[in-house]
Motif scaffolding. Structure first.
Motif, short mmCIF file in Angstrom:
data_model
loop_
_atom_site.label_atom_id
_atom_site.label_comp_id
_atom_site.label_asym_id
_atom_site.label_seq_id
_atom_site.Cartn_x
_atom_site.Cartn_y
_atom_site.Cartn_z
N UNK A 276 1.11 -1.26 -0.21
CA UNK A 276 0.04 -0.02 -0.12
C UNK A 276 1.05 1.16 0.16
N UNK A 277 1.85 1.07 0.80
CA UNK A 277 2.95 2.47 0.93
C UNK A 277 3.56 2.70 -0.61
N UNK A 278 4.02 1.35 -1.03
CA UNK A 278 4.71 1.37 -2.54
C UNK A 278 3.85 1.79 -3.55
N UNK A 279 2.33 1.65 -3.44
CA UNK A 279 1.33 2.09 -4.22
C UNK A 279 1.23 3.71 -4.08
N UNK A 280 1.34 4.04 -2.87
CA UNK A 280 1.31 5.46 -2.49
C UNK A 280 2.10 6.33 -2.94
N UNK A 281 3.42 5.85 -2.91
CA UNK A 281 4.75 6.57 -3.62
C UNK A 281 4.48 6.67 -5.13
N UNK A 282 4.27 5.63 -5.68
CA UNK A 282 4.03 5.66 -7.12
C UNK A 282 3.12 6.59 -7.50
N UNK A 283 1.87 6.38 -6.83
CA UNK A 283 0.69 6.96 -7.37
C UNK A 283 0.77 8.64 -7.15
N UNK A 284 1.81 8.90 -6.18
CA UNK A 284 2.02 10.41 -5.75
C UNK A 284 3.02 11.05 -6.89
N UNK A 285 3.81 10.21 -7.74
CA UNK A 285 4.68 10.39 -8.92
C UNK A 285 3.56 10.74 -9.99
#
Length: 444
Positions: A276-285
């Motif tokens: 979920x954290x990885x998804x947050x980081x990628x979606x922020x980009x």
């Protein structure tokens, strides 16, 4: 003509040689070990001079600039001699970034960086951007700069690659998390390793962004005591944030540039809190790059994940076999064990990088019924968990590890390869280890 000497004839070394030649350097590549045949052919084809099986000092120490492959430690004799002579020793990332026309998104962290890198690339590509993928994975950054013309590059960056940067600055940097890893390369000082990770932001300006895990203690402490010029974008699964990404009622919310993006966590293909954290980081980009919300939503739903990272291989006799060979440190294995929902036979071991297994204790007590040690020296694992699990077996090859696990696992349980160690004692690398595991499972 400036002389560029390259130490190491792997992916980053050969890529740098090709780019160096294209940029008009006199190039010489030297590898202490053996260069693989496919890379030798590329060097011959491009008429690049090289040697392997040792370094000829007079051919190395007359360089104007040296690119050192990330696997070579600073303690190596030849590197010490270069430093003594005052010859600049840089990483492939530093060398290639000087010639790259596109902007880079640099991603580092102890865990999750490969998944975050692949997912970020997937989101940007799905959004129609002309984007390359490199760094620690895939085709080397330098090689792509020489041959392709991408507008953006998503780069997975290890602390070793960041050690060798001087001016490199990513437009967007991500630090997924920091936990003790590779401490053997940092004099066993955790602070040195943390500082190495934060080199990713040292040259950033106020027009750049740093995306980071606001739940991570080491990251928070560094940001309290040090300055970066970049605009900060945090993400968290424990607290609501005014700006950045956070969790609310099983929804992931991202608030960047006054614009909101919301997705149900159940609609994200990757499982587990860490993902979920990885998804947050990628979606922020993706939000910073103004990818459409519908595209981000769709791409998060159909992303396939990364080979050798919690990869479900097969179910045999109602036992699930899971390949997490990419877990080369304790923290990665913590995530793997944390995500297990059944009793587990755990295959662990390899080259220990100064591991402290104590943080795994509660998870092992709760979820692990048996341990299969797969390494040359398993003493530390046996000392740590010998009294915690009922069954402990030592093996020295993957076929035996998988066959033994099959005997120990019962219906409804799982067999997890999550070594928490490097692979170099019995395998070429973690990919080789993962492939051997998958083959052994298919042969059951």
């Amino acid at each position: 003509m400036k002389r560029l000497v390259i130490l190491g004839g792997g992916e980053s070394g050969v890529g740098t040689a090709i780019l160096g030649k294209k940029q008009g350097y006199e190039v010489f590549l030297s590898d202490f070990g053996k260069i693989k045949n496919n890379y030798k052919e590329v060097l011959l084809l491009n008429q690049i001079k090289f040697e392997d099986g040792g370094h000829t000092e007079e051919k190395v120490l007359n360089a104007d600039i040296v690119m050192k492959s990330p696997g070579i430690p600073d303690k190596a004799d030849i590197v010490k001699k270069l430093h003594k002579k005052g010859i600049p020793v840089i990483s492939e990332i530093e060398f290639a970034s000087k010639y790259a026309k596109g902007k880079t998104i640099g991603i580092t962290g102890s865990n999750g960086k490969t998944t975050t890198t692949m997912l970020t690339h997937w989101l940007l590509k799905s959004g129609g951007l002309n984007v390359g993928l490199g760094g620690n994975i895939g085709k080397s950054f330098a090689w792509q700069v020489a041959e392709d013309n991408y507008e953006y590059y998503v780069l997975e960056l290890s602390s070793f690659q960041l050690d060798g940067i001087i001016k490199y600055a990513p437009h967007i940097a991500i630090i997924t998390n920091i936990s003790p890893d590779h401490l053997d390369r940092y004099d066993y000082k955790y602070e040195k390793y943390i500082d190495a990770k934060f080199r990713i932001t040292m040259n950033q300006t106020k027009d750049d962004y740093l995306i980071y895990d606001a739940d991570d203690e080491a990251i928070q402490n560094w940001l309290k005591n040090n300055k970066t010029k970049a605009q900060l974008i945090p993400f968290s699964i424990t607290q609501k944030l005014k700006k950045g990404a956070y969790l609310k009622d099983n929804k992931m919310e991202i608030n960047i540039n006054e614009e909101e993006f919301i997705i149900e966590t159940g609609d994200i293909s990757l499982e587990g809190k860490h993902n979920l954290k990885n998804a947050m980081a990628a979606a922020s980009v993706a939000k910073l790059m103004q990818i459409r919300k519908a595209t981000i939503r769709e791409s998060l739903a159909n992303f396939q994940g990364v080979e050798h990272r919690l990869e479900k291989v097969l179910k045999i006799g109602n036992v699930q076999y899971i390949n997490d060979s990419k877990a080369t440190n304790v923290n990665a294995t913590f995530y793997a064990l944390d995500s297990m929902t059944t009793q587990t036979v755990w295959i662990v071991g390899g080259v220990d990088k100064g591991n402290d297994y104590s943080e795994l204790m509660p998870l092992v007590r709760e979820k692990v019924k048996a341990i299969v040690c797969l390494g040359v020296d398993n003493k530390k694992i046996i000392d740590a968990f010998g009294n915690v699990v009922d069954v402990m077996v030592e093996v020295d090859n993957m076929t035996d590890a998988v066959r033994t696990s099959q005997k120990l696992a019962e219906k409804g349980e799982a067999v997890l390869l999550s070594p928490a160690c490097a692979s170099f004692d019995l395998f070429e690398n973690y990919e080789d280890r993962g492939k051997q595991f998958k083959n052994a499972v298919h042969n059951l």
